[in-house]
Design an enzyme around this catalytic site. Structure first.
Site, PDB file in Angstrom:
ATOM      1  N   ASN A 143     -10.657   2.616  -2.846  1.00 30.92           N
ATOM      2  CA  ASN A 143     -11.411   1.378  -3.084  1.00 30.92           C
ATOM      3  C   ASN A 143     -12.201   0.870  -1.873  1.00 30.92           C
ATOM      4  OD1 ASN A 143      -8.756   0.903  -2.166  1.00 30.92           O
ATOM      5  ND2 ASN A 143      -8.892  -1.232  -2.748  1.00 30.92           N
TER       6      ASN A 143
ATOM      7  N   GLY B 241      -2.210   3.368  -1.169  1.00 30.14           N
ATOM      8  CA  GLY B 241      -2.454   3.703  -2.572  1.00 30.14           C
ATOM      9  C   GLY B 241      -1.520   2.973  -3.511  1.00 30.14           C
TER      10      GLY B 241
ATOM     11  N   GLU C  15       1.231   1.466   2.326  1.00 36.45           N
ATOM     12  CA  GLU C  15       0.394   0.292   2.031  1.00 36.45           C
ATOM     13  C   GLU C  15       0.093   0.341   0.546  1.00 36.45           C
ATOM     14  OE1 GLU C  15      -0.812  -2.093   4.128  1.00 36.45           O
ATOM     15  OE2 GLU C  15       0.091  -1.314   5.955  1.00 36.45           O
TER      16      GLU C  15
ATOM     17  N   CYS D  66      -7.164  -4.430  -2.966  1.00 35.90           N
ATOM     18  CA  CYS D  66      -5.704  -4.514  -3.119  1.00 35.90           C
ATOM     19  C   CYS D  66      -5.188  -5.932  -2.922  1.00 35.90           C
ATOM     20  CB  CYS D  66      -5.020  -3.564  -2.153  1.00 35.90           C
ATOM     21  SG  CYS D  66      -5.486  -3.872  -0.444  1.00 35.90           S
TER      22      CYS D  66
HETATM   23  P1  NAD Z   1      -3.544   6.448  -5.698  1.00 36.28           P
HETATM   24  O1  NAD Z   1      -2.102   6.202  -5.428  1.00 36.28           O
HETATM   25  O2  NAD Z   1      -3.923   6.992  -7.005  1.00 36.28           O
HETATM   26  O3  NAD Z   1      -4.158   7.474  -4.625  1.00 36.28           O
HETATM   27  C1  NAD Z   1      -3.991   7.297  -3.237  1.00 36.28           C
HETATM   28  C2  NAD Z   1      -3.976   8.639  -2.554  1.00 36.28           C
HETATM   29  O4  NAD Z   1      -2.893   9.421  -3.028  1.00 36.28           O
HETATM   30  C3  NAD Z   1      -5.231   9.470  -2.767  1.00 36.28           C
HETATM   31  O5  NAD Z   1      -5.624  10.037  -1.547  1.00 36.28           O
HETATM   32  C4  NAD Z   1      -4.809  10.520  -3.768  1.00 36.28           C
HETATM   33  O6  NAD Z   1      -5.474  11.749  -3.590  1.00 36.28           O
HETATM   34  C5  NAD Z   1      -3.334  10.692  -3.471  1.00 36.28           C
HETATM   35  N1  NAD Z   1      -2.554  11.044  -4.658  1.00 36.28           N
HETATM   36  C6  NAD Z   1      -2.793  10.625  -5.939  1.00 36.28           C
HETATM   37  N2  NAD Z   1      -1.836  11.129  -6.766  1.00 36.28           N
HETATM   38  C7  NAD Z   1      -1.007  11.859  -5.991  1.00 36.28           C
HETATM   39  C8  NAD Z   1       0.171  12.626  -6.258  1.00 36.28           C
HETATM   40  N3  NAD Z   1       0.666  12.732  -7.490  1.00 36.28           N
HETATM   41  N4  NAD Z   1       0.770  13.251  -5.233  1.00 36.28           N
HETATM   42  C9  NAD Z   1       0.285  13.144  -3.981  1.00 36.28           C
HETATM   43  N5  NAD Z   1      -0.829  12.439  -3.680  1.00 36.28           N
HETATM   44  C10 NAD Z   1      -1.464  11.806  -4.650  1.00 36.28           C
HETATM   45  O7  NAD Z   1      -4.243   5.060  -5.372  1.00 36.28           O
HETATM   46  P2  NAD Z   1      -5.767   4.659  -5.522  1.00 36.28           P
HETATM   47  O8  NAD Z   1      -6.106   4.678  -6.984  1.00 36.28           O
HETATM   48  O9  NAD Z   1      -6.596   5.449  -4.591  1.00 36.28           O
HETATM   49  O10 NAD Z   1      -5.744   3.174  -4.990  1.00 36.28           O
HETATM   50  C11 NAD Z   1      -5.406   2.096  -5.794  1.00 36.28           C
HETATM   51  C12 NAD Z   1      -4.058   1.516  -5.446  1.00 36.28           C
HETATM   52  O11 NAD Z   1      -3.912   1.429  -4.046  1.00 36.28           O
HETATM   53  C13 NAD Z   1      -3.870   0.107  -5.957  1.00 36.28           C
HETATM   54  O12 NAD Z   1      -2.560  -0.041  -6.408  1.00 36.28           O
HETATM   55  C14 NAD Z   1      -4.103  -0.747  -4.742  1.00 36.28           C
HETATM   56  O13 NAD Z   1      -3.495  -2.002  -4.776  1.00 36.28           O
HETATM   57  C15 NAD Z   1      -3.539   0.106  -3.667  1.00 36.28           C
HETATM   58  N6  NAD Z   1      -4.161  -0.200  -2.403  1.00 36.28           N
HETATM   59  C16 NAD Z   1      -3.407  -0.752  -1.424  1.00 36.28           C
HETATM   60  C17 NAD Z   1      -3.994  -1.104  -0.231  1.00 36.28           C
HETATM   61  C18 NAD Z   1      -3.206  -1.702   0.889  1.00 36.28           C
HETATM   62  O14 NAD Z   1      -3.756  -1.786   1.989  1.00 36.28           O
HETATM   63  N7  NAD Z   1      -1.984  -2.122   0.692  1.00 36.28           N
HETATM   64  C19 NAD Z   1      -5.345  -0.874  -0.027  1.00 36.28           C
HETATM   65  C20 NAD Z   1      -6.090  -0.305  -1.070  1.00 36.28           C
HETATM   66  C21 NAD Z   1      -5.475   0.038  -2.239  1.00 36.28           C
END
Ligand code: NAD
Length: 454
Positions: A114, A187, A209, A243
């Site tokens: 994001n 994520g 995070e 987020c």
């Molecule tokens: P996501 O968990 O789908 O993906 C994050 C990362 O994990 C990506 O690099 C992806 O390639 C990897 N990934 C995805 N599935 C995986 C798996 N099964 N095994 C290993 N790696 C995997 O998250 P997103 O859709 O990129 O982001 C959205 C989420 O992240 C929301 O819940 C949001 O609140 C959170 N977020 C948190 C922060 C924070 O700073 N706390 C910041 C931004 C987003």
């Protein structure tokens, strides 16, 4: 790709102790800033192609934040990395003790989509400042920003020190098979659990995070107009794909209608319109469908109708929402703002506490007793009083979640600490050694030891 080989090489480089040199860290941080500055146009183009994020928002919410982190690290890293004296107890006199910040080693940073630049590069900056070598795996979802970061970093850095590895689930899973010295993940909560389990196999420390439903609680004594202005900006920035965006609003009953009117006014005045170049697209079709599925037609106050081809959803405000509604089940992560109302502050707190601990919480009130009550009784990662999202920009505040919204934190000095082990050392001279702890154990010695040890 043979990840084990890449990591072996990074580990070998780390073991040369080059990264322990502060001038080396500063040089590499300057290199990173220089590369980003020189290639800003490419960074803007890639993110615009991925989800139409404008130059204005890319600079203000991504690049400027990375530059600030780099500048602060360059200025302060010498101080952060300095060995610090600790006080010493009677039992160890005459000696001294100190704490040496030590880089964890070879670290893995996994980014989210994001804020693809900022969420990948700010942790990398902290890791470099701390003296680690870095493998960065950006989110594959915005494919062009991922490719751009890979190109810029891999063409300009020694891969044994800093390398971008592109890929999705399979590549990340393969990376996680290898032992790192630290994993920093941004994520979703479900993937955070996968990362945590994979790290546990190697006893690798993690920073997670994550996300969650961040509330904004508004009491009836507020400046309604200013509250609406700040919340509209915070919620619909990046089309709600933030987020720490206020996920839902709980407003005290007496001012609900006035608040809704003010929200409409500020949405009308804003850049947040489907045909405006400063309004971001929804990242992909899957998320578009997910978001549309959350909107209940009979609760729409504003917006609601998305454009599937363009992947845009206008700022959508839902009123008379209940905690049992679909929109309240999971983190929204899009431009939909449910408005709920409450009568007493106890009721509002109790409702928020029924959900998982949020990443952020926003309190809008002029009443200091209510403010204190909310800050005391609701556990959350970080937040703001009478504002939203802006706490993220303060480098003196640790940024991170608690409970389901995450483990650990970063930004500024806290980022340095996140990638450092604090090695504690006690040092003794040779010229004296009190005999108290040595045999033979006598009553007199015991009496003295009791006095010293307390
Ligand atoms: P996501 O968990 O789908 O993906 C994050 C990362 O994990 C990506 O690099 C992806 O390639 C990897 N990934 C995805 N599935 C995986 C798996 N099964 N095994 C290993 N790696 C995997 O998250 P997103 O859709 O990129 O982001 C959205 C989420 O992240 C929301 O819940 C949001 O609140 C959170 N977020 C948190 C922060 C924070 O700073 N706390 C910041 C931004 C987003």
């Amino acid at each position: 790709m043979n990840y084990q080989e890449i990591i072996n090489q990074q580990r070998a480089f780390f073991n040369t102790h080059t990264t322990k040199n502060i001038s080396f860290r500063i040089k590499e941080l300057k290199r990173l800033k220089d590369i980003l500055k020189k290639n800003e146009n490419q960074l803007y183009e890639s993110i615009y192609k991925d989800f139409k994020k404008s130059e204005f928002e890319t600079y203000t919410t991504e690049l400027s934040i990375i530059y600030h982190e780099i500048d602060l690290a360059i200025k302060k890293v010498k101080k952060w990395a300095r060995q610090k004296r600790a006080s010493i107890g009677l039992a160890n006199l005459p000696g001294k003790s100190y704490i040496i910040p030590e880089p964890y080693g070879t670290v893995l940073v996994i980014g989210a989509w994001n804020y693809p630049y900022q969420l990948s590069l700010c942790p990398a900056v902290a890791a470099i400042a701390a003296g680690c070598t870095v493998i960065l795996k950006p989110s594959e979802v915005p494919s062009r920003t991922s490719a751009t970061m890979a190109q810029l970093i891999n063409e300009n850095f020694d891969p044994n020190f800093f390398k971008v590895v592109e890929g999705g689930v399979q590549e990340t899973t393969d990376l996680l098979d290898v032992k790192f010295d630290k994993i920093f993940f941004t994520g979703s909560v479900p993937v955070g659990k996968i990362i945590y389990q994979a790290a546990a196999k190697h006893l690798t420390p993690v920073t997670l995070e994550l996300g969650g439903k961040s509330p904004a609680i508004i009491t009836k004594d507020v400046n309604v107009d200013m509250t609406a202005k700040r919340l509209v900006w915070a919620k619909f920035l990046n089309a709600g794909q933030t987020c720490i965006a206020p996920d839902y609003v709980m407003v005290q009953s007496g001012i609900k209608d006035k608040f809704l009117t003010a929200v409409k006014k500020y949405i009308d005045q804003s850049e947040y319109h489907v045909d405006n170049d400063n309004y971001t697209q929804i990242i992909n079709d899957k998320n578009f469908e997910r978001l549309i599925g959350m909107i209940e037609q009979d609760k729409i106050y504003l917006g609601g109708k998305g454009n599937k081809e363009e992947r845009v959803i206008p700022p959508t405000v839902m009123k008379n929402v209940d905690f049992s509604d679909k929109v309240m089940e999971d983190e929204i992560f899009g431009p939909i703002l449910p408005i709920l109302s409450f009568d007493t502050i106890e009721e509002a707190i109790q409702k928020v506490r029924q959900l998982s601990k949020p990443l952020s919480c926003y309190v809008f009130t002029k009443n200091s007793t209510i403010k204190k009550k909310i800050l005391t009784e609701i556990s959350f990662g970080g937040g703001a009083v009478n504002d939203a999202v802006m706490h993220f920009t303060e480098q003196t505040l640790p940024f991170g979640g608690v409970g389901d919204s995450g483990i650990g934190n970063y930004h500024g000095k806290y980022g340095f600490e996140t990638f450092s082990h604090y090695k504690s050392v006690l040092q003794k001279p040779f010229w004296i050694e009190p005999n108290l702890k040595y045999p033979p154990y006598s009553k007199t010695k015991f009496k003295w030891l009791k006095r010293i040890l307390g």
